[in-house]
Design a protein around this motif. Sequence first.
Motif, mmCIF file in Angstrom:
data_model
loop_
_atom_site.group_PDB
_atom_site.id
_atom_site.type_symbol
_atom_site.label_atom_id
_atom_site.label_comp_id
_atom_site.label_asym_id
_atom_site.label_seq_id
_atom_site.Cartn_x
_atom_site.Cartn_y
_atom_site.Cartn_z
ATOM 1 N N ASP A 81 -4.605 19.741 15.060
ATOM 2 C CA ASP A 81 -2.957 19.849 15.028
ATOM 3 C C ASP A 81 -2.462 18.649 14.770
ATOM 4 O OD1 ASP A 81 -3.208 22.458 15.781
ATOM 5 O OD2 ASP A 81 -2.813 22.094 18.128
ATOM 6 N N GLU A 82 -3.196 17.763 15.195
ATOM 7 C CA GLU A 82 -2.651 16.247 14.698
ATOM 8 C C GLU A 82 -2.703 16.171 13.253
ATOM 9 O OE1 GLU A 82 -3.605 11.436 15.132
ATOM 10 O OE2 GLU A 82 -4.990 12.897 16.343
ATOM 11 N N PHE A 83 -3.770 16.392 12.545
ATOM 12 C CA PHE A 83 -4.173 16.465 11.273
ATOM 13 C C PHE A 83 -3.007 17.446 10.492
ATOM 14 C CE2 PHE A 83 -5.553 17.889 7.096
ATOM 15 C CZ PHE A 83 -5.817 16.625 6.480
ATOM 16 N N ALA A 84 -2.683 18.443 11.045
ATOM 17 C CA ALA A 84 -1.888 19.403 10.517
ATOM 18 C C ALA A 84 -0.412 18.932 10.448
ATOM 19 C CB ALA A 84 -1.941 20.794 11.180
ATOM 20 N N SER A 85 -0.132 18.088 11.263
ATOM 21 C CA SER A 85 1.270 17.494 11.296
ATOM 22 C C SER A 85 1.471 16.392 10.411
ATOM 23 C CB SER A 85 1.348 17.090 12.878
ATOM 24 O OG SER A 85 0.993 15.899 13.323
ATOM 25 N N LEU A 86 0.237 15.829 10.016
ATOM 26 C CA LEU A 86 0.142 14.737 9.115
ATOM 27 C C LEU A 86 0.471 15.265 7.833
ATOM 28 C CD1 LEU A 86 -2.168 12.099 10.998
ATOM 29 C CD2 LEU A 86 0.308 11.914 10.240
ATOM 30 N N ALA A 87 -0.375 16.439 7.444
ATOM 31 C CA ALA A 87 -0.366 17.040 6.270
ATOM 32 C C ALA A 87 -0.422 18.573 6.339
ATOM 33 C CB ALA A 87 -1.880 16.548 5.689
ATOM 34 N N ALA A 147 -6.152 10.137 -0.771
ATOM 35 C CA ALA A 147 -5.329 10.321 0.576
ATOM 36 C C ALA A 147 -4.065 9.551 0.577
ATOM 37 C CB ALA A 147 -6.291 9.959 1.804
ATOM 38 N N HIS A 148 -2.812 10.163 1.141
ATOM 39 C CA HIS A 148 -1.716 9.407 1.342
ATOM 40 C C HIS A 148 -1.707 8.395 2.286
ATOM 41 C CE1 HIS A 148 2.655 8.939 2.071
ATOM 42 N NE2 HIS A 148 2.901 9.424 0.929
ATOM 43 N N ASP A 149 -0.894 7.254 2.194
ATOM 44 C CA ASP A 149 -1.027 5.943 3.037
ATOM 45 C C ASP A 149 -0.875 6.693 4.412
ATOM 46 O OD1 ASP A 149 -1.283 4.330 1.231
ATOM 47 O OD2 ASP A 149 0.670 3.704 0.999
ATOM 48 N N ARG A 150 -0.055 7.788 4.689
ATOM 49 C CA ARG A 150 0.268 8.253 6.059
ATOM 50 C C ARG A 150 -0.921 8.743 6.791
ATOM 51 N NH1 ARG A 150 3.374 11.780 3.234
ATOM 52 N NH2 ARG A 150 2.491 14.106 3.245
ATOM 53 N N LEU A 151 -2.130 9.192 5.756
ATOM 54 C CA LEU A 151 -3.389 9.720 6.540
ATOM 55 C C LEU A 151 -4.225 8.585 7.141
ATOM 56 C CD1 LEU A 151 -3.836 12.908 4.349
ATOM 57 C CD2 LEU A 151 -3.107 12.790 6.732
ATOM 58 N N ILE A 152 -4.275 7.384 6.356
ATOM 59 C CA ILE A 152 -5.181 6.539 6.588
ATOM 60 C C ILE A 152 -5.384 5.982 7.826
ATOM 61 C CG2 ILE A 152 -5.750 3.835 5.809
ATOM 62 C CD1 ILE A 152 -6.061 6.188 3.572
ATOM 63 N N PRO A 153 -4.400 5.852 8.694
ATOM 64 C CA PRO A 153 -4.723 5.659 10.265
ATOM 65 C C PRO A 153 -5.639 6.603 10.631
ATOM 66 C CG PRO A 153 -2.395 5.060 9.602
ATOM 67 C CD PRO A 153 -2.944 5.683 8.428
ATOM 68 N N PHE A 154 -5.232 7.716 10.664
ATOM 69 C CA PHE A 154 -6.036 8.831 11.216
ATOM 70 C C PHE A 154 -7.309 8.715 10.856
ATOM 71 C CE2 PHE A 154 -7.818 13.237 10.613
ATOM 72 C CZ PHE A 154 -7.674 13.602 11.844
ATOM 73 N N PHE A 155 -7.670 8.754 9.539
ATOM 74 C CA PHE A 155 -9.348 8.630 9.009
ATOM 75 C C PHE A 155 -9.949 7.396 9.356
ATOM 76 C CE2 PHE A 155 -7.897 11.557 5.487
ATOM 77 C CZ PHE A 155 -8.421 12.864 6.196
ATOM 78 N N GLU A 156 -9.084 6.306 9.464
ATOM 79 C CA GLU A 156 -9.598 5.114 10.001
ATOM 80 C C GLU A 156 -10.234 5.061 11.079
ATOM 81 O OE1 GLU A 156 -7.991 1.157 7.543
ATOM 82 O OE2 GLU A 156 -6.636 2.150 9.221
ATOM 83 N N ARG A 157 -9.348 5.716 12.313
ATOM 84 C CA ARG A 157 -9.598 5.962 13.644
ATOM 85 C C ARG A 157 -10.662 6.770 13.747
ATOM 86 N NH1 ARG A 157 -5.305 9.062 16.290
ATOM 87 N NH2 ARG A 157 -6.758 10.980 15.721
#
Length: 139
Positions: A32-38, A114-124
């Motif tokens: 759900d977190e990913f779906a809200s980002l993308a 990936a768009h910048d807004r997804l980077i913190p999610f993937f880094e974590r």
Amino acid sequence: MDLGPLQGLSHRPFRVTWNTVFGIVLSEEVRDEFASLAPEIPLVRTNLEGDNLPPTYEIEFRSYGAELIKETTDHCDACGYYQTVFPQDPKDYRIRNVPDASLFTLRNGGLMIAHDRLIPFFERELGPKLKLTPIQVEM
């Protein structure tokens, strides 16, 4: 090559996993977190099995025709042969024809963008498995 949901066996539970063969798979815990980002990126329920493995979802990567800008060399007017050379240094990567999508692949470069807004999610979630290369966008 079979089409359809990803199938297989996972030896341990995960939140996010990445593999060059099948791409990125999310556990239900972070879906759900990913779906809200993308929200425009389809998530496909997998058929993965394993001990204590929650439901998982594969990110459906699409190629939107963006391309890694390359240089054409050795063009032959007689036969039409030409050689293309991609930048050797990742800092020189540039793409054009960028879609309005948070995550996509390049049809001629094999890169996941990936768009910048997804980077913190993937880094974590991916930590040291993630390799980031900034890419210049040409309009």
